[in-house]
Design a protein around this motif. Sequence first.
Motif, mmCIF file in Angstrom:
data_model
loop_
_atom_site.group_PDB
_atom_site.id
_atom_site.type_symbol
_atom_site.label_atom_id
_atom_site.label_comp_id
_atom_site.label_asym_id
_atom_site.label_seq_id
_atom_site.Cartn_x
_atom_site.Cartn_y
_atom_site.Cartn_z
ATOM 1 N N LYS A 35 0.812 -1.216 0.000
ATOM 2 C CA LYS A 35 0.000 0.000 0.000
ATOM 3 C C LYS A 35 0.849 1.272 0.000
ATOM 4 O O LYS A 35 0.407 2.309 -0.493
ATOM 5 C CB LYS A 35 -0.932 0.014 1.214
ATOM 6 C CG LYS A 35 -1.923 -1.146 1.260
ATOM 7 C CD LYS A 35 -2.858 -1.134 0.066
ATOM 8 C CE LYS A 35 -3.880 -0.029 0.111
ATOM 9 N NZ LYS A 35 -4.972 -0.267 1.062
ATOM 10 N N LYS A 36 2.048 1.204 0.572
ATOM 11 C CA LYS A 36 2.893 2.397 0.571
ATOM 12 C C LYS A 36 4.344 1.999 0.797
ATOM 13 O O LYS A 36 4.644 0.875 1.227
ATOM 14 C CB LYS A 36 2.453 3.388 1.643
ATOM 15 C CG LYS A 36 2.728 2.938 3.076
ATOM 16 C CD LYS A 36 2.403 4.049 4.086
ATOM 17 C CE LYS A 36 2.771 3.616 5.509
ATOM 18 N NZ LYS A 36 2.535 4.683 6.495
ATOM 19 N N TYR A 43 5.170 -1.306 2.940
ATOM 20 C CA TYR A 43 4.102 -1.603 3.895
ATOM 21 C C TYR A 43 2.932 -2.246 3.164
ATOM 22 O O TYR A 43 2.447 -1.705 2.166
ATOM 23 C CB TYR A 43 3.632 -0.320 4.586
ATOM 24 C CG TYR A 43 4.687 0.313 5.471
ATOM 25 C CD1 TYR A 43 4.673 0.121 6.848
ATOM 26 C CD2 TYR A 43 5.700 1.110 4.922
ATOM 27 C CE1 TYR A 43 5.634 0.710 7.662
ATOM 28 C CE2 TYR A 43 6.663 1.695 5.732
ATOM 29 C CZ TYR A 43 6.631 1.485 7.096
ATOM 30 O OH TYR A 43 7.589 2.059 7.898
ATOM 31 N N ASP A 44 2.479 -3.394 3.690
ATOM 32 C CA ASP A 44 1.384 -4.080 3.017
ATOM 33 C C ASP A 44 0.031 -3.611 3.575
ATOM 34 O O ASP A 44 -0.044 -2.716 4.425
ATOM 35 C CB ASP A 44 1.552 -5.603 3.087
ATOM 36 C CG ASP A 44 1.339 -6.185 4.484
ATOM 37 O OD1 ASP A 44 0.819 -5.489 5.380
ATOM 38 O OD2 ASP A 44 1.697 -7.375 4.678
ATOM 39 N N GLU A 45 -1.045 -4.228 3.095
ATOM 40 C CA GLU A 45 -2.387 -3.785 3.473
ATOM 41 C C GLU A 45 -2.719 -4.061 4.936
ATOM 42 O O GLU A 45 -3.730 -3.562 5.451
ATOM 43 C CB GLU A 45 -3.429 -4.433 2.552
ATOM 44 C CG GLU A 45 -3.417 -5.951 2.549
ATOM 45 C CD GLU A 45 -4.414 -6.522 1.553
ATOM 46 O OE1 GLU A 45 -5.509 -5.933 1.375
ATOM 47 O OE2 GLU A 45 -4.104 -7.564 0.950
ATOM 48 N N HIS A 46 -1.892 -4.864 5.614
ATOM 49 C CA HIS A 46 -2.082 -5.118 7.052
ATOM 50 C C HIS A 46 -1.122 -4.279 7.891
ATOM 51 O O HIS A 46 -0.993 -4.503 9.094
ATOM 52 C CB HIS A 46 -1.852 -6.603 7.358
ATOM 53 C CG HIS A 46 -2.691 -7.531 6.539
ATOM 54 N ND1 HIS A 46 -4.048 -7.655 6.694
ATOM 55 C CD2 HIS A 46 -2.345 -8.376 5.522
ATOM 56 C CE1 HIS A 46 -4.517 -8.547 5.827
ATOM 57 N NE2 HIS A 46 -3.513 -8.987 5.112
ATOM 58 N N ASP A 47 -0.398 -3.359 7.229
ATOM 59 C CA ASP A 47 0.613 -2.512 7.868
ATOM 60 C C ASP A 47 1.840 -3.297 8.326
ATOM 61 O O ASP A 47 2.646 -2.793 9.117
ATOM 62 C CB ASP A 47 0.035 -1.718 9.045
ATOM 63 C CG ASP A 47 -0.901 -0.615 8.577
ATOM 64 O OD1 ASP A 47 -0.617 -0.037 7.508
ATOM 65 O OD2 ASP A 47 -1.904 -0.354 9.261
ATOM 66 N N GLN A 48 1.981 -4.540 7.852
ATOM 67 C CA GLN A 48 3.239 -5.270 8.042
ATOM 68 C C GLN A 48 4.290 -4.619 7.147
ATOM 69 O O GLN A 48 4.024 -4.316 5.980
ATOM 70 C CB GLN A 48 3.065 -6.736 7.654
ATOM 71 C CG GLN A 48 4.362 -7.542 7.521
ATOM 72 C CD GLN A 48 5.074 -7.756 8.840
ATOM 73 O OE1 GLN A 48 4.440 -8.044 9.836
ATOM 74 N NE2 GLN A 48 6.385 -7.600 8.837
ATOM 75 N N ARG A 49 5.478 -4.385 7.678
ATOM 76 C CA ARG A 49 6.500 -3.755 6.859
ATOM 77 C C ARG A 49 7.597 -4.747 6.496
ATOM 78 O O ARG A 49 7.860 -5.708 7.234
ATOM 79 C CB ARG A 49 7.079 -2.525 7.539
ATOM 80 C CG ARG A 49 7.939 -2.769 8.764
ATOM 81 C CD ARG A 49 8.510 -1.443 9.272
ATOM 82 N NE ARG A 49 9.520 -1.656 10.312
ATOM 83 C CZ ARG A 49 10.307 -0.714 10.802
ATOM 84 N NH1 ARG A 49 10.188 0.537 10.361
ATOM 85 N NH2 ARG A 49 11.202 -0.988 11.735
#
Length: 458
Positions: A35-36, A43-49
């Motif tokens: 996602k960013k 950073y993925d859609e679960h905010d895992q980096r």
Amino acid sequence: MKQAVTDLQVRDLRHVWHPCSQMKDYEAFPPIVIKKGQGVWLYDEHDQRYLDAVSSWWVNLFGHANPRISQALSEQAFTLEHTIFANFTHEPAIQLAEKLTALAPQGLHKVFFADNGSSAIEVALKMSFQYHMQTGKPAKKRFLALTDAYHGETIGALSVGGVGLYNEVYQPLLLDTVRAKGPDCFRCPFQEDPASCNAPCSQFVEEQLQAHHEEITAVIIEPLIQAAAGMKMYPPVYLQHLRALCSHYDVHFIADEIAVGFGRTGTLFACEQADIMPDFMCLSKGLTGGYLPLSVVLTTQQIYDAFYDDYGTMKAFLHSHSYSGNTLACRVALEVLTMFQEEQVMEMIQHKGQYMRALAMEAFCDMPYVGEYRQVGLVGAIELVKSRRTKEAFASEERIGYQIYQRALTKGLLIRPLGNVLYFMPPYIISEEEMSFMIHTTKETIEQFFQDRGAKVG
């Protein structure tokens, strides 16, 4: 606990065919939705980096969402995004050509724009052939390339590649390339030390040039590192021998610096370390800092002059891409080169390269399944082997590197493998703390993987 497949992943797999992938693998290991990005992190859609230790396929130099590059791109987008490049031009392309010719090995005065690395290779191959045809040497129709070479995925680029994984199935379509055994310092047939050898392996190229030089138009090589082959590294003296051989046999020297240019090897261009000038230099990847597709081919006035004539002679190089000289990409590339000049980037690479080497040597060199840790500049590679004594490789079908890569992702680290080779090619802005995380997480993952296989590690 394994997460459920998300809506975005389902939608992706319904329509998207991913590169360099067996799509059936995605049934058990669906694509990670990013996602960013910020700095060295994705950073993925679960905010895992995930620490992007491979610079998103070797393109990202100064981190994701770099404020300076993003600002330059934004400003340019509100002025001119693109224009046809035949009979038209624009200031970002002019300035970029000026800067590249000033920075490149002396004698490379002309710049041809393309839009990706494979396209740049096609340009160089075609230019070399057409040059010889137009200068009275029509027999020069073949290219000499090395075993384990990789130069891209289009037909001409595949033809000069030497990694069967990528081109074996397409052999009926490919050009008839002369192949010479390339350097293999890890398994050197001459038992030489690359730090002190005189590159006796260059004799394999010499033998082929002696036999075929009248029909060979160019030798193509990845300077210092055969990247997709598993980050196979070799000393600069090899390039010096090849330059001399090409000059002696009237054969062009094509330097594919797509992966190794713009500081990756510790100098702005890898050819600098051998103090040589190729006849063609192909550049892409880091040229735009990971933002936009762009590639260039630099060449000499002599080669340019062979195409310069009245239109009716049909000597022009009639090769084009819709996005040749794309204005946005050129503006971003200009900003990247300006950052090299203003932010002491080469000094940063030297310092961080030394730090990475020290960390990696301490972490990996005594591990029983690590045959070698090798490094040039900010490119490091771990070669995993069944036996350190014999250097026997793991069978490719075991997918050792792929399994370690999957495990590392669960720990927040992206180290996409090349067969049995794990490698580091991080953005230059990586901090010492982030580099320590990269090295130690890789070590921990390797140890846990082999322990789970019942192997003794330690």
